[in-house]
Design a protein around this motif. Structure first.
Motif, PDB file in Angstrom:
ATOM      1  N   ASP A 136      33.007  -0.190  89.121  1.00  0.00           N
ATOM      2  CA  ASP A 136      33.865   0.819  88.470  1.00  0.00           C
ATOM      3  C   ASP A 136      33.428   1.118  87.045  1.00  0.00           C
ATOM      4  O   ASP A 136      34.109   1.831  86.320  1.00  0.00           O
ATOM      5  CB  ASP A 136      35.327   0.353  88.476  1.00  0.00           C
ATOM      6  CG  ASP A 136      35.504  -1.045  87.916  1.00  0.00           C
ATOM      7  OD1 ASP A 136      34.583  -1.520  87.232  1.00  0.00           O
ATOM      8  OD2 ASP A 136      36.557  -1.651  88.168  1.00  0.00           O
ATOM      9  N   LYS A 137      32.313   0.581  86.613  1.00  0.00           N
ATOM     10  CA  LYS A 137      31.781   0.887  85.291  1.00  0.00           C
ATOM     11  C   LYS A 137      30.270   0.802  85.340  1.00  0.00           C
ATOM     12  O   LYS A 137      29.692   0.209  86.259  1.00  0.00           O
ATOM     13  CB  LYS A 137      32.350  -0.050  84.235  1.00  0.00           C
ATOM     14  CG  LYS A 137      31.988  -1.501  84.434  1.00  0.00           C
ATOM     15  CD  LYS A 137      32.679  -2.425  83.438  1.00  0.00           C
ATOM     16  CE  LYS A 137      32.339  -2.103  82.022  1.00  0.00           C
ATOM     17  NZ  LYS A 137      32.895  -3.068  81.060  1.00  0.00           N
ATOM     18  N   ASN A 138      29.642   1.376  84.346  1.00  0.00           N
ATOM     19  CA  ASN A 138      28.187   1.387  84.245  1.00  0.00           C
ATOM     20  C   ASN A 138      27.743   0.518  83.072  1.00  0.00           C
ATOM     21  O   ASN A 138      28.544   0.153  82.202  1.00  0.00           O
ATOM     22  CB  ASN A 138      27.677   2.821  84.057  1.00  0.00           C
ATOM     23  CG  ASN A 138      27.761   3.626  85.326  1.00  0.00           C
ATOM     24  OD1 ASN A 138      27.153   3.277  86.331  1.00  0.00           O
ATOM     25  ND2 ASN A 138      28.538   4.706  85.284  1.00  0.00           N
ATOM     26  N   PRO A 139      26.431   0.202  83.011  1.00  0.00           N
ATOM     27  CA  PRO A 139      25.946  -0.602  81.885  1.00  0.00           C
ATOM     28  C   PRO A 139      26.199   0.100  80.556  1.00  0.00           C
ATOM     29  O   PRO A 139      26.244   1.324  80.467  1.00  0.00           O
ATOM     30  CB  PRO A 139      24.446  -0.737  82.161  1.00  0.00           C
ATOM     31  CG  PRO A 139      24.291  -0.465  83.606  1.00  0.00           C
ATOM     32  CD  PRO A 139      25.368   0.492  83.982  1.00  0.00           C
ATOM     33  N   THR A 140      26.356  -0.700  79.536  1.00  0.00           N
ATOM     34  CA  THR A 140      26.556  -0.179  78.176  1.00  0.00           C
ATOM     35  C   THR A 140      25.295  -0.406  77.340  1.00  0.00           C
ATOM     36  O   THR A 140      24.329  -1.014  77.792  1.00  0.00           O
ATOM     37  CB  THR A 140      27.751  -0.878  77.509  1.00  0.00           C
ATOM     38  OG1 THR A 140      27.510  -2.284  77.497  1.00  0.00           O
ATOM     39  CG2 THR A 140      29.031  -0.589  78.281  1.00  0.00           C
ATOM     40  N   THR A 141      25.354   0.114  76.128  1.00  0.00           N
ATOM     41  CA  THR A 141      24.244  -0.031  75.165  1.00  0.00           C
ATOM     42  C   THR A 141      22.933   0.465  75.774  1.00  0.00           C
ATOM     43  O   THR A 141      21.901  -0.195  75.699  1.00  0.00           O
ATOM     44  CB  THR A 141      24.103  -1.497  74.695  1.00  0.00           C
ATOM     45  OG1 THR A 141      25.385  -2.069  74.519  1.00  0.00           O
ATOM     46  CG2 THR A 141      23.341  -1.551  73.365  1.00  0.00           C
ATOM     47  N   VAL A 142      22.980   1.627  76.408  1.00  0.00           N
ATOM     48  CA  VAL A 142      21.762   2.206  76.977  1.00  0.00           C
ATOM     49  C   VAL A 142      20.940   2.816  75.845  1.00  0.00           C
ATOM     50  O   VAL A 142      21.439   3.600  75.031  1.00  0.00           O
ATOM     51  CB  VAL A 142      22.110   3.270  78.041  1.00  0.00           C
ATOM     52  CG1 VAL A 142      20.832   3.910  78.586  1.00  0.00           C
ATOM     53  CG2 VAL A 142      22.929   2.654  79.151  1.00  0.00           C
ATOM     54  N   GLU A 143      19.678   2.446  75.786  1.00  0.00           N
ATOM     55  CA  GLU A 143      18.787   2.940  74.742  1.00  0.00           C
ATOM     56  C   GLU A 143      17.433   3.303  75.335  1.00  0.00           C
ATOM     57  O   GLU A 143      17.022   2.717  76.345  1.00  0.00           O
ATOM     58  CB  GLU A 143      18.572   1.894  73.639  1.00  0.00           C
ATOM     59  CG  GLU A 143      19.803   1.607  72.819  1.00  0.00           C
ATOM     60  CD  GLU A 143      19.508   0.599  71.707  1.00  0.00           C
ATOM     61  OE1 GLU A 143      18.483  -0.097  71.817  1.00  0.00           O
ATOM     62  OE2 GLU A 143      20.296   0.524  70.749  1.00  0.00           O
ATOM     63  N   THR A 151      16.402   0.408  78.019  1.00  0.00           N
ATOM     64  CA  THR A 151      17.095  -0.882  78.065  1.00  0.00           C
ATOM     65  C   THR A 151      18.593  -0.647  78.153  1.00  0.00           C
ATOM     66  O   THR A 151      19.091   0.422  77.768  1.00  0.00           O
ATOM     67  CB  THR A 151      16.778  -1.721  76.821  1.00  0.00           C
ATOM     68  OG1 THR A 151      17.188  -1.000  75.647  1.00  0.00           O
ATOM     69  CG2 THR A 151      15.278  -2.013  76.729  1.00  0.00           C
ATOM     70  N   TRP A 152      19.278  -1.648  78.639  1.00  0.00           N
ATOM     71  CA  TRP A 152      20.728  -1.568  78.739  1.00  0.00           C
ATOM     72  C   TRP A 152      21.297  -2.981  78.787  1.00  0.00           C
ATOM     73  O   TRP A 152      20.583  -3.955  79.030  1.00  0.00           O
ATOM     74  CB  TRP A 152      21.147  -0.777  79.979  1.00  0.00           C
ATOM     75  CG  TRP A 152      20.652  -1.358  81.279  1.00  0.00           C
ATOM     76  CD1 TRP A 152      21.255  -2.275  82.062  1.00  0.00           C
ATOM     77  CD2 TRP A 152      19.386  -1.063  81.911  1.00  0.00           C
ATOM     78  NE1 TRP A 152      20.486  -2.578  83.153  1.00  0.00           N
ATOM     79  CE2 TRP A 152      19.337  -1.843  83.092  1.00  0.00           C
ATOM     80  CE3 TRP A 152      18.331  -0.209  81.612  1.00  0.00           C
ATOM     81  CZ2 TRP A 152      18.253  -1.808  83.967  1.00  0.00           C
ATOM     82  CZ3 TRP A 152      17.257  -0.168  82.475  1.00  0.00           C
ATOM     83  CH2 TRP A 152      17.218  -0.952  83.641  1.00  0.00           C
ATOM     84  N   LYS A 153      22.580  -3.060  78.521  1.00  0.00           N
ATOM     85  CA  LYS A 153      23.285  -4.330  78.667  1.00  0.00           C
ATOM     86  C   LYS A 153      23.808  -4.395  80.095  1.00  0.00           C
ATOM     87  O   LYS A 153      24.701  -3.633  80.472  1.00  0.00           O
ATOM     88  CB  LYS A 153      24.424  -4.430  77.665  1.00  0.00           C
ATOM     89  CG  LYS A 153      25.175  -5.747  77.745  1.00  0.00           C
ATOM     90  CD  LYS A 153      26.313  -5.802  76.737  1.00  0.00           C
ATOM     91  CE  LYS A 153      27.075  -7.118  76.856  1.00  0.00           C
ATOM     92  NZ  LYS A 153      28.216  -7.171  75.910  1.00  0.00           N
ATOM     93  N   PRO A 154      23.260  -5.294  80.904  1.00  0.00           N
ATOM     94  CA  PRO A 154      23.643  -5.309  82.323  1.00  0.00           C
ATOM     95  C   PRO A 154      25.083  -5.776  82.507  1.00  0.00           C
ATOM     96  O   PRO A 154      25.681  -6.416  81.639  1.00  0.00           O
ATOM     97  CB  PRO A 154      22.635  -6.282  82.940  1.00  0.00           C
ATOM     98  CG  PRO A 154      22.206  -7.157  81.821  1.00  0.00           C
ATOM     99  CD  PRO A 154      22.263  -6.329  80.575  1.00  0.00           C
ATOM    100  N   LEU A 155      25.623  -5.410  83.656  1.00  0.00           N
ATOM    101  CA  LEU A 155      26.950  -5.891  84.015  1.00  0.00           C
ATOM    102  C   LEU A 155      26.885  -7.389  84.314  1.00  0.00           C
ATOM    103  O   LEU A 155      25.868  -7.891  84.828  1.00  0.00           O
ATOM    104  CB  LEU A 155      27.473  -5.148  85.245  1.00  0.00           C
ATOM    105  CG  LEU A 155      27.544  -3.614  85.146  1.00  0.00           C
ATOM    106  CD1 LEU A 155      28.105  -3.041  86.444  1.00  0.00           C
ATOM    107  CD2 LEU A 155      28.387  -3.178  83.981  1.00  0.00           C
TER     108      LEU A 155
END
Length: 1202
Positions: free
Chosen positions: A747-754, A766-770
């Motif tokens: 119900d959500k996607n990774p954050t801090t996508v760069e 890069t991203w912060k994985p779940l």
């Protein structure tokens, strides 16, 4: 100035007597140094210094300028040929030659046509020593012809057919740049399916209905004349078979339309080049461009290989959607067979291109100018290469050597001319012409026969200052013909030198690899040849190295606190250090919280951003040292909570109402221990993903004993409860039973996508994985999508495992990309993710800052300005600009020092910066570079500037010698830092009487070239005090003081000794006793009067002598003290003007001689504020009293600027 010499032998020699170091060289050729003074009286054949390019395409709308510049002694005269015959410029009123130059200016703007002056031009520069010639300069006017008018029929195609739209631009000079646009001047989008070929045609691998338009226009841009020509628009209509049957099928015969069936998928076929093989020829050093464009359905993909090797990694580039292969700086090794492969789902085809790399002539060894003395031998070597091998021909003074006048001293041997036993008539300019079918090279090299005695070009009496234990280089640049030998001596009598300490260079330089204190002294360089001898002296001073004796130390400080770093420096007493503090190798932030005071840096109200590495840099004119320390910022330590009774933990936990995404938890509270429970905290553990780690679930009020809990899918829950009252938290309760929820899509996607590039051709996403709790089910993966922000490309996507990074390769440098990362698991996809923007990798900036300007603020400070570079050339995130600056030479001492570059970085888009801590009266060089995240760009052209004069330091020494009855002789050494050109010295002196009072002040001006002065007509047996300082045009420097006594008159002393010794007479003894009794009575009376508040005689005497020039004033009560003799070593009285160390203290007198203009130098800032001081030579510490606190001099004040 250094010279180039080609010795055949060099050696070191030592004898038993005073050891001499020799530079032994066999007779060889020498090149004339470019020393202006030397060139003034040396004849030299002409040398071409500047000329127009061989293929010179001109703008027919502007005047024609054909450059030809040359140097020589005497100055050369110039002449021109056109198309092989003499070009008489005097007969053409439109042609002029610049004065003192061979440059032609053809005025075609007023009248005349550029076509009239097409042709091949060659310039000749001639003087009495020979003639040099330029290249053949081919003059051609640029042409931008119009397109021939043609009637273009509309093109009707079925969906999926291939198409080639011809451009066929007019032939221009130089060839035009081709591009396709529509009527709105918008570039037509290109892709793997639609692209422009090298010949300018527009190729469609297959057409689509959206390709239908009536304005396909080919444009040709002629850069030389800044004009654009356009072809007639081409109309293209793409229709389906149904549309064809409904609209135009009835009007077309079977021969006009070859198929009524829709285009089916088909394997690739090459549109260009044709056939299976082709041949390409390219010249060495050019860019090799190979092209393959294929049609097919679906659109083919192109790949390239080299059949007999691998493609060069750093020189290979793909253009036009990989349809064009480019290899830069191509060489003969790149010859071979290259294969392009076109592939789609229905097949693969190949085309082989045989590449042959030819080469226009290029130099392996070009002939170099030759300077010989009469009777010497030498040679000119002309060694070119090329494919095919170039043919070499020699000319002398512009005439083929075969028909030139004979010279018995020369002999031609292929690519070499050998000279033997040359004479002055052998001087000439020789030309080597190397040519093949692809071009030619022409080189001028003169043979100059000179007979010159030795000359030493290094300035005489040069002072070299070197830090101990570092190399010292003493220059002895020389010239002579024949080539002189060089010898070095140390000391006036040639003190011994050990050959293992010294290195002798071919240009005459003496090197001491490790200079020690005993290396200090005078060195003499002697150059000899058969025509004479030349000498030069140099002085070497060895300085103590600068050291940091107290380094800054690692510090840990709480947020909001204050931290101090210490940096104490020890240095040579003749060098003035400047201290600069850096943070993370950059200048300190412009923040009042940062305070720099002497040898301390203090940071107040410390925040998290203040953490980092702090560096103390100590610079002198000869060396610099640095030391660093790390500052760590931590959170404040919480105040320990007092220990009271907290609630007992809840118990009897129970789960009910089990649903997919919720469950009800109930519990029984524990004892509140006389403090009401305010709330319950519910925590959960996910034993499937994070066993042993407890997370906050929710909080409820202290009166509740149940809670409805929201749950996430695919989690194995267990719960516990903590009670909280006004005192604190209870221990956790026992753990509840486990409850496993069902899986669901994320119900959500990774954050801090760069998106940031690590290399110029990639994009690292890069991203912060779940975490496991957020995955909502098994098989967690990520769908990574990207496309260029400013392009029309579709999203490219890839599904990756449960990682946190994906690298996209082959991207353009620093291009914005749109990026999104979507989570998915075995159940399904998460909601559509947000789109973020990133950039592909940075590369080094391409352009240097322009228009660098330096504004000298004062003698120690300059301001640098520059124009910002274009944003596109930065190729990355702008970090700032970096200034490199260094002192090339002191304008007063003319001493040679090792060039030590200093660097200042200015963050962001600043276009100016200050350069502190400069040395007065010095020659500086500065350049600027732009900095991005990858590094530095190229340096701007060096800009030089000079700092103005400053006030000098105090004279190095002052001593008094040869005292007589009525004269004293003063000797001194000039200031160690003149900071300019000394204009004069000022000497002030005054006598000191037996009561230690200062007499009248005498002021003398002494010429700057003096180091000795005799004062006459002085009083015998009298002490004098001297104040001495130097002056430049900027003002007076610090003073130095000294005291001395004239001798006693022995004649009068002898006369006094012959007088009757009355001290032995009885009457005299009685008289003295009476006087003593009277004095005792007077003292008693004075003591009584003083206790009653009356004045005593000494006080009255002081009040009567209120002249501040005669007696110093006390600071506290305004009375006058006594002068204390420096030789008595008695404790100083409070109001003493001159303490025992002969240093005038700042705290001793506020009413100093500054106010009266005597004995001191007043200096003023630019705004008129007084910054002078009254100071003397500091010899030793005072016997007692407060320590001195002298005001800093202007030089010290600027050198301590951070």
């Amino acid at each position: 100035m250094q010279i180039k010499i080609m010795p055949k032998k060099k050696c070191l020699s030592a004898g038993r007597g005073p050891l001499i170091v020799f530079l032994c060289q066999m007779i060889s050729a020498v090149e004339v140094p470019l020393d202006p003074k030397l060139l003034e009286d040396l004849v030299q054949p002409p040398t071409i210094t500047q000329q127009s390019p061989k293929d010179y395409i001109i703008d027919p709308r502007e005047n024609i300028v054909i450059q030809c510049e040359a140097k020589g002694k005497p100055p050369p005269s110039f002449s021109w040929t056109r198309n092989g015959t003499h070009f008489d410029i005097d007969k053409d009123p439109l042609v002029t030659m610049n004065p003192g130059s061979g440059t032609l200016v053809i005025n075609i703007m007023s009248e005349g046509k550029a076509e009239t002056y097409e042709g091949v031009y060659q310039c000749t520069a001639r003087n009495e020593r020979g003639a040099a010639i330029s290249n053949n300069i081919v003059i051609r006017p640029s042409r931008s012809p119009l397109w021939t008018k043609e009637k273009l029929e509309p093109m009707i195609l079925r969906n999926g057919q291939p198409l080639v739209l011809p451009c066929r631009p007019p032939i221009g000079l130089p060839p035009p740049i081709i591009f396709w646009m529509d009527n709105s001047f918008q570039r037509l989008p290109q892709s793997e399916r639609v692209s422009q070929g090298l010949n300018g045609d527009l190729y469609f691998s297959n057409v689509l209905p959206e390709d239908t338009r009536e304005d396909y226009i080919c444009y040709a841009r002629f850069n030389h004349t800044q004009t654009i020509q356009q072809k007639q628009p081409i109309s293209v209509k793409v229709i389906s078979v149904d549309e064809l049957n409904d609209t135009i099928a009835a009007n077309l015969s079977d021969t006009e339309f070859y198929s009524a069936k829709p285009s089916r998928e088909r394997p690739p076929t090459f549109l260009t080049p044709e056939g299976n093989t082709s041949h390409k020829e390219e010249l060495r050093g050019n860019v090799l461009s190979l092209e393959c464009i294929a049609e097919g359905l679906p659109t083919p993909i192109i790949h390239w290989i080299k059949e007999d090797g691998t493609l060069p990694i750093n020189r290979t580039f793909y253009k036009n959607f990989r349809k064009t292969l480019q290899i830069i700086h191509v060489s003969e090794a790149d010859s071979g067979k290259y294969q392009c492969i076109a592939k789609n789902a229905l097949g693969v085809i190949h085309h082989t291109i045989s590449v042959t790399v030819k080469a226009a002539p290029y130099w392996i060894m070009a002939p170099r100018n030759l300077v010989l003395s009469p009777g010497e031998d030498g040679s000119l070597i002309c060694r070119p290469n090329g494919n095919p091998k170039p043919k070499i021909s020699w000319l002398t003074n512009g005439v083929p050597i075969e028909i030139a006048s004979d010279d018995p001293s020369r002999k031609i041997d292929g690519d070499t001319i050998i000279f033997s036993n040359v004479q002055e008539r052998s001087s000439a300019v020789y030309q080597c012409n190397a040519s093949n079918e692809y071009g030619y090279l022409l080189a001028n090299a003169f043979v100059n026969v000179l007979a010159e005695p030795p000359r030493i070009l290094t300035p005489a009496n040069t002072l070299y200052q070197v830090i101990a234990n570092r190399p010292a280089l003493l220059d002895c640049a020389f010239f002579g013909s024949p080539l002189p030998t060089v010898e070095w001596f140390k000391g006036a009598k040639g003190s011994a030198l050990r050959e293992d300490i010294y290195v002798l260079h071919e240009n005459g330089t003496l090197e001491i690899p490790v200079a020690q204190k005993d290396s200090t002294g005078t060195y003499t360089c002697v150059a000899r040849n058969k025509l004479g001898v030349a000498k030069n002296e140099a002085r070497l001073e060895i300085k103590d190295p600068t050291r940091i004796i107290k380094q800054p130390e690692y510090a840990v400080v709480q947020r909001g606190g204050t931290v101090s770093f210490e940096c104490k420096v020890k240095h040579d007493h003749t060098l003035i250090p400047t201290i600069m503090w850096l943070k993370d190798n950059r200048e300190l932030p412009d923040d009042r919280r940062f305070t720099v005071d002497k040898d301390h840096l203090e940071v107040a109200d410390v925040g998290d951003d203040d953490g980092g590495t702090y560096t103390c840099v100590a610079n002198t004119t000869l060396d610099n040292v640095s030391a660093s320390a790390v500052l760590s910022v931590v959170a404040p330590t919480p105040t320990p909570a007092p220990i009271y009774d907290v609630p007992n933990p809840p118990f009897d936990l129970e789960l009910t109402n089990h649903l997919n995404k919720s469950v009800q938890l109930s519990w029984t509270p524990g004892d509140d221990n006389n403090s009401p429970i305010t709330k319950f905290i519910i925590e959960y553990e996910d034993s499937m993903h994070e066993a042993g780690l407890w997370h906050h679930q929710t909080e409820v009020s202290g009166i509740q004993t149940t809670a409805q809990l929201k749950l996430s899918p695919y989690v194995n829950y267990s719960f516990r409860v903590v009670a909280v009252n006004g005192i604190g938290r209870s221990m956790p309760s026992e753990v509840s039973e486990h409850y496993l929820t069902k899986a669901a899509e994320p119900d959500k996607n990774p954050t801090t996508v760069e998106g940031l590039g690590s290399e110029p051709d990639n994009l690292v996403i890069t991203w912060k994985p779940l975490n496991g709790f957020e995955s909502n089910g098994p098989g967690l993966q990520y769908k990574v999508s990207w496309r260029q922000k400013d392009g029309d490309d579709e999203w490219t996507s890839v599904v990756v495992a449960n990682v946190s990074k994906y690298i996209v390769s082959g991207t353009p440098t620093f291009v914005p990309y749109l990026i999104k990362v979507q989570a998915l698991n075995d159940v399904g996809f998460a909601p559509e993710p947000a789109v973020v923007m990133g950039h592909s990798g940075e590369d080094l900036p391409m352009v240097a800052p322009g228009n660098v300007r330096v504004n000298v603020v004062n003698s120690t400070l300059a301001e640098v300005h520059w124009d910002p570079v274009p944003l596109k050339s930065i190729r990355g995130h702008l970090q700032g600009y970096r200034i490199y600056y260094w002192k090339a030479q002191s304008l007063s001492e003319r001493s040679k020092r090792h060039i030590e570059k200093k660097i200042l970085t200015f963050q962001g888009s600043k276009t100016h910066g200050m350069l502190p801590g400069l040395e007065p009266f010095s020659h500086y060089t500065v350049n600027v570079r732009v900095v991005n995240g990858k590094g530095e760009g190229p340096a701007s052209p060096d800009r030089v500037f000079n700092t103005p004069e400053g006030v000098p330091s105090a004279p190095s020494s002052l001593k008094v010698v040869n005292p007589t009855l009525d004269s004293l002789t003063l000797e001194w050494d000039p200031p160690s830092h003149p900071n300019g050109i000394l204009t004069e010295y000022t000497l002030k002196y005054q006598p000191i009487n037996s009561t230690h009072e200062l007499g009248p002040l005498v002021d003398l001006k002494i010429p700057a070239n003096k180091t000795r002065w005799i004062l006459k007509n002085l009083n015998f047996s009298t002490r004098y005090k001297f104040y001495f300082y130097a002056q430049t045009s900027a003002g007076s420097g610090s003073q130095i003081t000294e005291e001395a006594v004239t001798t006693v008159d022995e004649g009068k002393m002898a006369m006094a000794s012959r007088q009757v010794d009355i001290a032995t007479q009885g009457w005299f003894i009685g008289l003295m006793c009476a006087v003593a009794l009277l004095i005792l009575i007077l003292l008693i009376v004075c003591f009584i009067r003083r206790n009653k508040g009356g004045k005593y005689p000494v006080k009255e005497k002081e009040d009567a002598h209120a002249d501040p020039e005669i007696q110093p004033m006390k600071e506290d009560d305004g009375t006058f003290g006594e002068y204390s003799d420096a030789e008595d070593h008695k404790p100083l009285k409070k109001g003493s003007r001159t303490p025992s160390d002969r240093t005038v203290k700042k705290e001793d007198s506020d009413d100093s001689l500054v106010d009266y203009g005597e004995g001191v130098n007043g200096q003023f800032n630019e705004d008129g504020s007084f910054i002078g001081q009254y100071s003397g030579k500091k010899e030793k510490e005072p016997a007692e009293g407060n320590e001195s606190s002298e005001a800093p001099s202007p030089v010290n004040a600027m050198n301590s600027f951070v």
